[in-house]
Design a protein around this motif. Structure first.
Motif, PDB file in Angstrom:
ATOM      1  N   TYR A 213      -9.885 -17.861   8.950  1.00  0.00           N
ATOM      2  CA  TYR A 213     -10.156 -17.231  10.246  1.00  0.00           C
ATOM      3  C   TYR A 213     -10.366 -15.729  10.086  1.00  0.00           C
ATOM      4  N   ALA A 217     -13.935 -14.459  11.290  1.00  0.00           N
ATOM      5  CA  ALA A 217     -14.087 -13.894  12.644  1.00  0.00           C
ATOM      6  C   ALA A 217     -12.860 -13.113  13.085  1.00  0.00           C
ATOM      7  N   TRP A 225     -11.588 -18.687  17.922  1.00  0.00           N
ATOM      8  CA  TRP A 225     -12.335 -19.058  16.715  1.00  0.00           C
ATOM      9  C   TRP A 225     -12.299 -20.567  16.506  1.00  0.00           C
TER      10      TRP A 225
END
Length: 501
Positions: A213, A217, A225
């Motif tokens: 993650y 993002a 996400w």
């Protein structure tokens, strides 16, 4: 007071005479879920020996017969419960729920068999896929399973292990599996249910997908996400279906409660669902159905509204009303999924009547002329049959999607010989579904058109057929009768009728 009104409404519907309930709409989704995981509905016995195979095939035929006899329109047949297959797959192993051992090869192809059984009976069949689920506690050790482990594709928390939606390769695998199904089999649709991320998987440092993650993002929240990964997969499968088989439908069956004020209603510019029950799917499995509606990546939604009309926190009527208003605002059909499981408990007759009231309510509340109900699951149909025969007393067509891009080609060369109609195939895209509707028009009817402009009057509909011939039932033979045949596209649009006397 609200619960009292809902209870009174349900009581009134239950008291309606069967003749009123039997006034079926011409277009209505009448579906049933056929679950294969753990042999819930089928098969009752796993194995590959000749006797077991005969029993499995006999049971499949019995399910199809029952659906036809009850005038259902659609079978949702589970073909991929745990990253496994009830069909000939080049990428995933045969299901242990079929053969008794994951990867063991059966002597027949259940999906091919069920497609043939359904189409012979005029039934649609949608392939039911669990998109991400790999295991619900088992540790599969087959060759492909080992490869997925080595690739790092699997994500585990608690009871469930799934293909990691954060990995592009894993998402693409889901797309490829769905492509294999819709291009390899003459299915009428593709349906997912509600298995996405493992339930209540923690967010933040220490979680199994945290590093991915942060890499992918960091500008988003961890939860957003995850939801975006699900949205990507839905969008990619939708694009694939529309490219490979533009004449079929793609839908999802999420949990019944969604779009609360504290989750996603404002995000997708929707009115919030106002019931006490929580929208647990948003933060627990990262399912955000309003996003699919907003993005237009599905053709229909079939939320699992598995509660009674008098439920204290999740009353059926209020939730179904919200979906029936919300989905059409985005141009998406809403077909409620309801459970028949309660009929095994308590007052059986009262619980059956509750299902009747819910189906009747779905018909009344439809705001886009596309009512529908999908019943979970097939094993309960025998006990519900007396009630369903009143509800579904005549044939129906599944609601059509939008406007046809161009007129549907008519069937060619229709002839009648004695009690049999036959015709030539229409000139249609081979990626569509070739099927036809047959009508019998009584003597003395000068205009058989429907009053709402939807082709012929549904009262004269005899059947949907996936062939180019049809044997007329005895009740519609005789002097003065006329017969009409229309081509029916996969999206439910009919051609102009060709009439023969």
């Amino acid at each position: 007071m609200t619960r009292l009104i809902i209870a009174l409404l349900a009581a009134v519907v239950c008291a309606l005479p069967s003749t009123l309930l039997a006034e079926n709409p011409k277009r209505e989704m009448r579906g049933v879920w056929v679950a294969t995981a753990w042999g819930i509905d089928w098969p009752s016995k796993q194995g590959t020996d000749a006797a077991t195979t005969r029993q499995q095939r006999k049971e499949l035929a019995a399910i199809a017969d029952r659906c036809r006899d009850l005038e259902l329109t659609t079978v949702f047949f589970q073909v991929r419960p745990m990253a496994d297959a009830f069909y000939e797959s080049s990428s995933e192993p045969w299901s242990s729920y079929l053969t008794g051992k994951r990867g063991a090869e059966p002597s027949f192809d259940p999906l091919e068999e069920m497609v043939n059984l359904c189409h012979e009976r005029g039934l649609e069949i949608y392939a039911w896929v669990n998109p991400f689920r790999w295991s619900a506690g088992a540790d599969w050790t087959g060759e492909r399973d080992r490869r997925w482990k080595q690739n790092g594709w699997l994500l585990n928390y608690g009871k469930y292990t799934v293909f990691n939606p954060g990995l592009e390769a894993a998402r693409q695998h889901v797309v490829d599996v769905c492509r294999e199904i819709v291009t390899g089999y003459d299915v009428d649709g593709l349906i997912w249910d509600d298995y996405f991320y493992p339930n209540k998987m923690p967010e933040g440092p220490g979680s199994a997908d945290y590093d991915l993650y942060i890499k992918e993002a960091p500008h988003m929240t961890h939860g957003d996400w995850r939801r975006a990964n699900v949205h990507k997969t839905v969008a990619d499968v939708s694009a694939m279906v529309r490219d490979e088989r533009p004449g079929i439908r793609f839908g999802i069956s999420p949990a019944g409660v969604a779009g609360k004020a504290d989750t996603s209603a404002d995000k997708w510019e929707a009115g919030a669902l106002r019931v006490k029950a929580a929208d647990w799917q948003y933060n627990d499995i990262y399912s955000d159905p309003l996003g699919w509606l907003y993005q237009g990546t599905i053709d229909f939604i079939s939320p699992q509204i598995y509660w009674s009309s008098t439920h204290s926190t999740a009353p059926y009527v209020e939730i179904a009303d919200w979906w029936s208003k919300t989905a059409p605002e985005y141009g998406i059909h809403f077909y409620s999924s309801m459970t028949m499981e309660r009929i095994e408990k308590g007052d059986v007759a009262a619980n059956c009547r509750e299902i009747v009231s819910q189906v009747a309510h779905n018909r009344r509340l439809s705001r886009d002329g596309a009512p529908g109900s999908v019943l979970y699951s097939a094993k309960f149909l025998p006990r519900m049959a007396p009630y369903l025969k009143d509800l579904y007393s005549t044939p129906a067509l599944v609601p059509s999607l939008g406007e046809a891009d161009e007129p549907v080609a008519e069937p060619r060369g229709i002839v009648r010989k004695a009690d049999r109609l036959s015709w030539g195939s229409a000139d249609i895209d081979r990626r569509d579904c070739e099927r036809y509707t047959v009508y019998a028009i009584p003597p003395g009817v000068s205009d058989p058109s429907a009053s709402d402009g939807d082709g012929l009057d549904g009262r004269y509909l005899l059947a949907t057929v996936y062939d180019t011939s049809f044997t007329l039932p005895q009740r519609v033979r005789g002097d003065g009768w006329s017969y009409a045949v229309c081509t029916l596209s996969g999206h439910g649009h009919e051609s102009r009728p060709v009439i023969v006397r």
